[in-house]
Design a protein around this motif. Structure first.
Motif: not given
Length: 392
Positions: A161-173
């Motif tokens: 999940i965290m890798l996907a959020r990194d790759r998709l720019g899915d963290w705040p800002g």
């Protein structure tokens, strides 16, 4: 056109300095506090420091201890020396014509898994794996042709999940490095499905712990109603999963007779249809608002008759349910064909008339072997010509 994007050079397995350190990814607040105590953090400070770490990990997605500016400099150094925040490494990324993305991921021991992201207009679903390979040998599933290597840890499950959020720019800002086809929504990953490689109920504890971390509203915030576990039918563990995890549930049914399901889903020989459906009726919290999804792959001339549809309706009577009809997704050497579209429509009509929602799942990512039933990795690297050879 399918794009295959190599992620760059990877450190040799076993020689990376961080590979020797335990990871904090996937740990609960309690476990984070325990790791801090092991470093000598005074008991009166561990809860506060664990709360800070939790926020850096699961709210902001930080990958560098030294950037955690509200944590004392000496403690940051201790964390850096003793732990890692590494995610699985991307070996390849493939982007389908329909926007589906498939990542081949390498774990710290060199083994590999696949994770798939499916974007829609206003949401995004991440399909994650729970094991390397699978023990179930379902005859229509490509993953079943890869022998089980091992279970994934809770950290390796959350790490997807965290890798996907990194790759998709899915963290705040954050900004996605590759915005093609991403949904126009604040959250690029809104739902998680445990429908990747492996049988999640055969890795019960690690999957449960990973789901608990993901569901925390003050972190990744992918709640129980937005998480679906799919099982091939480990009947004794189904009620327990409802009690301890309480996510949405999907059942890989695929047949209405035991003799056929014994072939399609061999676990049926251990827990036949009657026993499986009784476990479903006992699922805690089952209601019209929390229906079970029954997955039914459409195989030409095998399980797609109108009589099969009528028997399916009879079997599921009084179970709050939705029925997903899945056009068979081909893979090299597959022994089946997809049902004709006209036959799928006839089947769906019977189910719909009985009052069940029965959407026909649109195949996604077929051109990159990312669709349902197509995932398979190799823990030992092989030439592509060998990987694509028909199964025998």
């Amino acid at each position: 056109m399918t794009l295959s994007l190599p992620s760059g050079e990877l450190a040799p397995v076993g020689k990376s300095e961080t590979a020797q350190k335990p990871s904090l990814v996937g740990l609960s607040r309690t476990d984070l506090a325990a790791r801090l105590a092991d470093l000598g953090v005074p008991e009166r400070q561990t809860r506060m420091r664990a709360r800070q770490l939790w926020s850096w990990l699961y709210v902001r997605g930080e990958t560098d201890f030294l950037a955690m500016t509200d944590i004392a400099t000496d403690l940051r150094g201790e964390l850096e020396a003793n732990f890692t925040l590494e995610r699985p490494a991307i070996v390849t990324e493939q982007v389908s014509l329909d926007g589906t993305r498939k990542w081949l991921l390498r774990l710290s021991d060199g083994k590999e898994i696949e994770t798939v992201y499916i974007p829609e207009e206003d949401r995004g679903t991440l399909c994650i794996s729970s094991q390397i390979g699978c023990t179930l040998t379902c005859s229509f599933c490509h993953t079943g042709t890869q022998k089980l290597v091992r279970n994934l840890s809770a950290g390796e499950i959350v790490g997807q999940i965290m890798l996907a959020r990194d790759r998709l720019g899915d963290w705040p800002g954050a900004t996605p490095p590759d915005p093609r086809g991403l949904p126009d929504a604040a959250r690029k990953i809104s739902n998680v499905v445990l429908m990747g490689m492996g049988e999640p109920l055969y890795n019960f504890d690690n999957v449960r712990d990973a789901c608990a971390v993901a569901a925390d509203g003050a972190g990744l915030a992918i709640g129980k109603r937005r998480t679906t576990l799919s099982t091939s039918g480990v009947a004794p563990e189904i009620p327990r999963w409802g009690e301890e995890a309480g996510t949405m549930l999907a059942i890989s049914l695929h047949a209405v007779r035991d003799d056929l399901r014994d072939t399609l889903v061999p676990i049926n020989k251990k827990w036949p249809i009657k026993e499986l459906l009784q476990a479903c009726r006992n699922y805690p919290g089952l209601s019209n608002a929390k229906r079970i999804t029954f997955e039914y792959v459409m195989l030409k001339g095998v399980n797609d008759s109108v009589a099969d549809a009528k028997e399916l309706v009879r079997l599921l009577a009084k179970i709050p349910a939705k029925i997903n009809l899945i056009p068979f997704n081909p893979w090299p050497g597959a022994p089946y064909e997809c049902s004709d579209w006209e036959q799928i429509e006839k089947f769906a009509e019977v189910v719909n008339r009985a009052g069940y929602a029965s959407p026909v799942r649109s195949p996604r990512g077929r051109d990159i072997m990312a669709a349902c039933g197509q995932l398979r990795s190799e823990s030992i690297r092989q030439r592509r010509s060998v990987q694509l050879a028909p199964s025998t």
